[in-house]
Scaffold this motif. Structure first.
Motif, PDB file in Angstrom:
ATOM      1  N   LEU A   1       0.832  -1.207   0.000  1.00 32.02           N
ATOM      2  CA  LEU A   1       0.000   0.000   0.000  1.00 32.02           C
ATOM      3  C   LEU A   1       0.865   1.254   0.000  1.00 32.02           C
ATOM      4  CD1 LEU A   1      -2.827  -1.028   2.510  1.00 32.02           C
ATOM      5  CD2 LEU A   1      -3.146  -0.385   0.103  1.00 32.02           C
ATOM      6  N   ILE A   2       1.895   1.266   0.851  1.00 33.48           N
ATOM      7  CA  ILE A   2       2.780   2.434   0.940  1.00 33.48           C
ATOM      8  C   ILE A   2       3.482   2.674  -0.398  1.00 33.48           C
ATOM      9  CG2 ILE A   2       4.907   3.291   2.017  1.00 33.48           C
ATOM     10  CD1 ILE A   2       3.997   1.831   4.584  1.00 33.48           C
ATOM     11  N   ARG A   3       3.836   1.591  -1.077  1.00 33.76           N
ATOM     12  CA  ARG A   3       4.543   1.706  -2.356  1.00 33.76           C
ATOM     13  C   ARG A   3       3.594   1.838  -3.552  1.00 33.76           C
ATOM     14  NH1 ARG A   3       9.103  -3.129  -1.651  1.00 33.76           N
ATOM     15  NH2 ARG A   3      10.286  -2.165   0.053  1.00 33.76           N
ATOM     16  N   ASN A   4       2.286   1.907  -3.290  1.00 29.97           N
ATOM     17  CA  ASN A   4       1.266   1.973  -4.347  1.00 29.97           C
ATOM     18  C   ASN A   4       1.350   0.779  -5.301  1.00 29.97           C
ATOM     19  OD1 ASN A   4       0.121   4.482  -3.546  1.00 29.97           O
ATOM     20  ND2 ASN A   4       1.884   5.540  -4.449  1.00 29.97           N
ATOM     21  N   GLN A   5       1.649  -0.385  -4.736  1.00 28.96           N
ATOM     22  CA  GLN A   5       1.747  -1.621  -5.516  1.00 28.96           C
ATOM     23  C   GLN A   5       0.635  -2.605  -5.165  1.00 28.96           C
ATOM     24  OE1 GLN A   5       5.673  -2.868  -4.310  1.00 28.96           O
ATOM     25  NE2 GLN A   5       6.685  -1.817  -6.005  1.00 28.96           N
ATOM     26  N   PHE A   6      -0.230  -2.231  -4.258  1.00 23.05           N
ATOM     27  CA  PHE A   6      -1.186  -3.188  -3.713  1.00 23.05           C
ATOM     28  C   PHE A   6      -2.236  -3.589  -4.754  1.00 23.05           C
ATOM     29  CE2 PHE A   6      -5.158  -4.358  -1.682  1.00 23.05           C
ATOM     30  CZ  PHE A   6      -4.733  -5.281  -0.743  1.00 23.05           C
ATOM     31  N   THR A   7      -2.426  -4.897  -4.880  1.00 25.67           N
ATOM     32  CA  THR A   7      -3.548  -5.460  -5.628  1.00 25.67           C
ATOM     33  C   THR A   7      -4.014  -6.694  -4.877  1.00 25.67           C
ATOM     34  OG1 THR A   7      -2.212  -6.958  -6.999  1.00 25.67           O
ATOM     35  CG2 THR A   7      -2.564  -4.705  -7.837  1.00 25.67           C
ATOM     36  N   LEU A   8      -5.286  -7.045  -5.055  1.00 28.89           N
ATOM     37  CA  LEU A   8      -5.800  -8.247  -4.396  1.00 28.89           C
ATOM     38  C   LEU A   8      -5.090  -9.495  -4.898  1.00 28.89           C
ATOM     39  CD1 LEU A   8      -9.649  -7.509  -4.244  1.00 28.89           C
ATOM     40  CD2 LEU A   8      -7.983  -7.443  -2.367  1.00 28.89           C
ATOM     41  N   GLU A   9      -4.740  -9.490  -6.179  1.00 29.47           N
ATOM     42  CA  GLU A   9      -4.027 -10.652  -6.729  1.00 29.47           C
ATOM     43  C   GLU A   9      -2.667 -10.831  -6.056  1.00 29.47           C
ATOM     44  OE1 GLU A   9      -2.000 -12.273 -10.882  1.00 29.47           O
ATOM     45  OE2 GLU A   9      -3.134 -10.394 -10.869  1.00 29.47           O
ATOM     46  N   LEU A  10      -1.935  -9.730  -5.884  1.00 27.13           N
ATOM     47  CA  LEU A  10      -0.627  -9.790  -5.243  1.00 27.13           C
ATOM     48  C   LEU A  10      -0.755 -10.228  -3.787  1.00 27.13           C
ATOM     49  CD1 LEU A  10       2.399  -9.380  -5.333  1.00 27.13           C
ATOM     50  CD2 LEU A  10       2.035  -6.933  -4.904  1.00 27.13           C
ATOM     51  N   LEU A  11      -1.772  -9.701  -3.098  1.00 29.56           N
ATOM     52  CA  LEU A  11      -1.998 -10.098  -1.704  1.00 29.56           C
ATOM     53  C   LEU A  11      -2.316 -11.588  -1.624  1.00 29.56           C
ATOM     54  CD1 LEU A  11      -2.304  -9.322   1.260  1.00 29.56           C
ATOM     55  CD2 LEU A  11      -4.710  -8.805   0.802  1.00 29.56           C
ATOM     56  N   GLY A  12      -3.148 -12.078  -2.555  1.00 32.19           N
ATOM     57  CA  GLY A  12      -3.489 -13.500  -2.561  1.00 32.19           C
ATOM     58  C   GLY A  12      -2.274 -14.373  -2.821  1.00 32.19           C
ATOM     59  N   ARG A  13      -1.440 -13.961  -3.786  1.00 32.76           N
ATOM     60  CA  ARG A  13      -0.229 -14.729  -4.081  1.00 32.76           C
ATOM     61  C   ARG A  13       0.722 -14.720  -2.893  1.00 32.76           C
ATOM     62  NH1 ARG A  13       2.449 -11.825  -7.978  1.00 32.76           N
ATOM     63  NH2 ARG A  13       4.038 -13.466  -8.016  1.00 32.76           N
ATOM     64  N   THR A  14       0.804 -13.576  -2.211  1.00 32.17           N
ATOM     65  CA  THR A  14       1.668 -13.482  -1.029  1.00 32.17           C
ATOM     66  C   THR A  14       1.177 -14.414   0.070  1.00 32.17           C
ATOM     67  OG1 THR A  14       2.180 -11.173  -1.543  1.00 32.17           O
ATOM     68  CG2 THR A  14       2.589 -11.919   0.717  1.00 32.17           C
ATOM     69  N   ALA A  15      -0.127 -14.386   0.336  1.00 32.00           N
ATOM     70  CA  ALA A  15      -0.691 -15.249   1.382  1.00 32.00           C
ATOM     71  C   ALA A  15      -0.483 -16.722   1.050  1.00 32.00           C
ATOM     72  CB  ALA A  15      -2.174 -14.938   1.576  1.00 32.00           C
ATOM     73  N   LEU A  16      -0.733 -17.098  -0.202  1.00 39.95           N
ATOM     74  CA  LEU A  16      -0.562 -18.500  -0.601  1.00 39.95           C
ATOM     75  C   LEU A  16       0.888 -18.942  -0.501  1.00 39.95           C
ATOM     76  CD1 LEU A  16      -2.960 -18.756  -3.670  1.00 39.95           C
ATOM     77  CD2 LEU A  16      -3.229 -19.875  -1.454  1.00 39.95           C
ATOM     78  N   SER A  17       1.810 -18.018  -0.758  1.00 40.44           N
ATOM     79  CA  SER A  17       3.230 -18.383  -0.708  1.00 40.44           C
ATOM     80  C   SER A  17       3.671 -18.749   0.706  1.00 40.44           C
ATOM     81  CB  SER A  17       4.098 -17.235  -1.225  1.00 40.44           C
ATOM     82  OG  SER A  17       4.175 -16.170  -0.284  1.00 40.44           O
ATOM     83  N   TRP A  18       2.913 -18.288   1.712  1.00 41.02           N
ATOM     84  CA  TRP A  18       3.243 -18.592   3.103  1.00 41.02           C
ATOM     85  C   TRP A  18       2.572 -19.871   3.592  1.00 41.02           C
ATOM     86  CZ3 TRP A  18       6.605 -16.206   6.489  1.00 41.02           C
ATOM     87  CH2 TRP A  18       7.201 -15.035   6.029  1.00 41.02           C
ATOM     88  N   VAL A  19       1.673 -20.450   2.795  1.00 43.74           N
ATOM     89  CA  VAL A  19       0.943 -21.638   3.244  1.00 43.74           C
ATOM     90  C   VAL A  19       1.883 -22.827   3.412  1.00 43.74           C
ATOM     91  CG1 VAL A  19      -0.824 -23.330   2.609  1.00 43.74           C
ATOM     92  CG2 VAL A  19      -1.260 -20.876   2.296  1.00 43.74           C
TER      93      VAL A  19
END
Length: 226
Positions: A64-82
């Motif tokens: 968000l701070i870097r203006n890079q936030f997207t739901l797709e990126l957040l989803g990929r990030t969360a899945l990468s931690w599974v």
């Protein structure tokens, strides 16, 4: 340079960690293999997933701070931690530096009942010889994943930890044995480095662990016991 190499000689902590893992588990109540693995995995994975949730939140804030936030990126990030492997998506990479040991620990726990059985039936010396030979074979296979090499390396020290009930009863014979291990470990490190090449920088030798790091850690374990 020398200061970096000198600092790297403090990197025996993971060998000690897995030594303690062996020492703790050898005296634990005996359980069926599946139950043993599940119980030990839960001890690690519940804190890991709490940490994963925290890191996903931190990642979202950074995006968000870097203006890079997207739901797709957040989803990929969360899945990468599974899955607890060394592929977590994180815009602040230093947060993931310590996470590499999680899958390694799980691999060691999976094989620990076999390691303990070997120690009880053929003795610690033959068990260590078998584990070291397996590790050296894995180390010399081209293209082997780092995780496999680490998973072949750290059971060596978990097996050594199974001897703690005997080692804590200190006497001159055990201290002398530790001195021999220390001398052989550090002397072997110097000889192998000069004969076959490599570096004295243990940070380099640690990821993934190689034969020089193995000799170094045996030397360090012997010195610590003394």
């Amino acid at each position: 340079g020398f200061p970096r190499i000198a600092r790297s000689w403090l990197l025996f902590t993971m060998a000690v960690y897995f030594f303690v893992t062996g020492a703790v588990n050898v005296e634990a109540k005996r359980r069926p293999w599946g139950e043993f693995v599940v119980r030990r995995a839960k001890v690690l994975m519940l804190p890991y997933y709490r940490y994963a949730l925290l890191c996903t939140g931190i990642a979202a804030a950074v995006y968000l701070i870097r203006n890079q936030f997207t739901l797709e990126l957040l989803g990929r990030t969360a899945l990468s931690w599974v899955l607890p492997i060394d592929q977590q998506i994180m815009p602040l990479p230093f947060i993931t530096w310590a996470v590499w040991f999680v899958p390694v620990y799980l691999c060691v726990i999976i094989v620990f009942p076999l390691v303990r059985w070997l120690v009880e039936h053929i003795g610690i010396v033959l068990t260590e010889v078998i584990l070291i030979v397996v590790f050296l074979i894995v180390e010399n296979i081209n293209g082997v994943p780092d995780l496999v090499q680490k998973a072949a390396y750290y059971p060596i020290f978990a097996a050594l930890g199974t001897q703690w009930p005997k080692l804590k009863q200190r006497d001159r014979k055990k201290v002398a044995g530790a001195a021999v291990v220390m001398i052989l470990g550090f002397a072997g490190l110097i000889i192998c480095k000069n004969l076959f090449g490599g570096t004295y920088d243990m940070q380099v030798n640690k990821f993934p662990p190689n034969h020089l790091y193995l000799l170094f850690n045996f030397g360090a374990i012997g010195a610590l016991y003394i």
